[in-house]
Design a protein around this motif. Sequence first.
Motif, PDB file in Angstrom:
ATOM      1  N   SER A 154       0.826  -1.210   0.000  1.00 57.24           N
ATOM      2  CA  SER A 154       0.000   0.000   0.000  1.00 57.24           C
ATOM      3  C   SER A 154       0.860   1.259   0.000  1.00 57.24           C
ATOM      4  N   GLU A 155       1.965   1.216   0.741  1.00 54.92           N
ATOM      5  CA  GLU A 155       2.850   2.380   0.816  1.00 54.92           C
ATOM      6  C   GLU A 155       3.518   2.684  -0.521  1.00 54.92           C
ATOM      7  N   LYS A 156       3.660   1.672  -1.357  1.00 54.27           N
ATOM      8  CA  LYS A 156       4.302   1.864  -2.650  1.00 54.27           C
ATOM      9  C   LYS A 156       3.327   2.335  -3.728  1.00 54.27           C
ATOM     10  N   PRO A 205       0.834   4.703  -5.849  1.00 51.27           N
ATOM     11  CA  PRO A 205       0.770   6.158  -6.055  1.00 51.27           C
ATOM     12  C   PRO A 205      -0.418   6.751  -5.314  1.00 51.27           C
ATOM     13  N   SER A 206      -0.351   8.030  -5.044  1.00 47.03           N
ATOM     14  CA  SER A 206      -1.444   8.707  -4.335  1.00 47.03           C
ATOM     15  C   SER A 206      -2.678   8.788  -5.231  1.00 47.03           C
ATOM     16  N   GLN A 207      -3.801   9.062  -4.612  1.00 41.90           N
ATOM     17  CA  GLN A 207      -5.038   9.207  -5.380  1.00 41.90           C
ATOM     18  C   GLN A 207      -4.947  10.396  -6.329  1.00 41.90           C
ATOM     19  N   ALA A 208      -4.260  11.456  -5.886  1.00 36.00           N
ATOM     20  CA  ALA A 208      -4.097  12.632  -6.747  1.00 36.00           C
ATOM     21  C   ALA A 208      -3.309  12.277  -8.007  1.00 36.00           C
ATOM     22  N   ALA A 209      -2.262  11.444  -7.843  1.00 40.55           N
ATOM     23  CA  ALA A 209      -1.481  11.030  -9.010  1.00 40.55           C
ATOM     24  C   ALA A 209      -2.316  10.184  -9.954  1.00 40.55           C
ATOM     25  N   ASP A 254      -5.543  10.321 -10.308  1.00 35.14           N
ATOM     26  CA  ASP A 254      -6.534  11.208 -10.945  1.00 35.14           C
ATOM     27  C   ASP A 254      -5.900  12.023 -12.068  1.00 35.14           C
TER      28      ASP A 254
END
Length: 423
Positions: free
Chosen positions: A197-199, A201-205, A207
């Motif tokens: 999970s830590e690896k 990408p963020s939700q913003a990335a 999107d």
Amino acid sequence: MPDSVIVFSPKAERDAAENLSAFISMSRSQLTIFGAGLQFDDMEWDVTEAIQQKGRGKERVRIYFSTQESAGDTLPTQMAEPFVLFAKAYVRYMQGIRPTKNQAFRVTALRALDAAFRQSDHPSLVMIDGETFNRAARVIAERLKQSTAYRVGTQLELIAKFISEHRLTATPLSWRCPIKRPLDAVRVGPEFDKRRSEKMPSQAALDALPKTFLVATQPKDLLFSSIAAILCSAPDRINEVLLLTDDCEVHEQTSDGKAAYGLRWKPAKGADPMVKWIIPSMAPVVAEAIAKIRRLTEDARCIARWYELNPEKLYLPQNLEHLRIKPLLTMDEVKEIILQEEGSASFASLWCSTNNVLLIKSRGRMCARFADVEKAVIALLPVGFPLLNAELGLKFSEALILVRRNELHSARSTFGCVVEPVR
């Protein structure tokens, strides 16, 4: 097993020293791994032609039989004899028995064993024992991070097994590497789920991906957002995407008459070519991504096709064909040939100097021979040209993802007469 591999069989009646000498002699004189003309005694082996590594571009692939202490030096020191002779014989032999494209772990293990052997009081290599291997394992564990140390340790264990099975030591050797498998190599359980999970990408990335795909205009952005669209629709290894062919699209009909759209893939690990079907909702996205990439890379394929048909002739666009009959080129003409767009005033002279093209003064102007420019440009073609991937038999002209040199670079000018793979 490759035809060039000769299996070494130790003689029961020989002692360890004779077996070791016979093994080294066989590897030096009878094997053709890395090429029949390999300079066995050199500290540095250039194995570029024998090992095609992805992501290396024009960089040469070399094996250095240097000591652990000097491995990073500009002028490294070769492992001392007699160990270096065994190390070279082992690397050459094992490349035939257990080929690898990355020699780093194998050579790193040998360097650690060399360091441990030099620290021991053994007068001969055949006296190497379990304590020597223990010392090498400690060296590995102290110098490398855990995940790397574990992989190098497995290579060290293979060396011990090889020495034992081929009776290269005076006393029987049975050794297991004490370096433990790192926890992050375990792929089940809550700890693994957390690391995974830590690896992510963020939700913003995530999107931003579809937005970039819609608005991208620069070559780099167009290509990478299109590759991302393909991977989101048909998850696979990135290097397999980079090896898609220009004609990778497949259009068929299902048994109930509906249209089916897929991509023809060449798996990276040797499996047969296959078609991966795209779910209907994502098919238009993938088709658009393929179309964007094809438009972006068509000029590069055109250049590659030219060199396949004319391997000793410089590619020139139609508007510059008249320069082919000129024996001397001005610096402005050299710049027109090399660059796709306008470059600095000093570009041509600097390029000539860098690529060993002789500059000649003619009628008060600096010029270069067309033949010299032609030879220098052809020398810039990628290693292995015309094959992008020899294992798959894939030519540069057949690849979907291919660009002109520097085309994806943010600061350098694009070359209009040289292609390069995307790595």
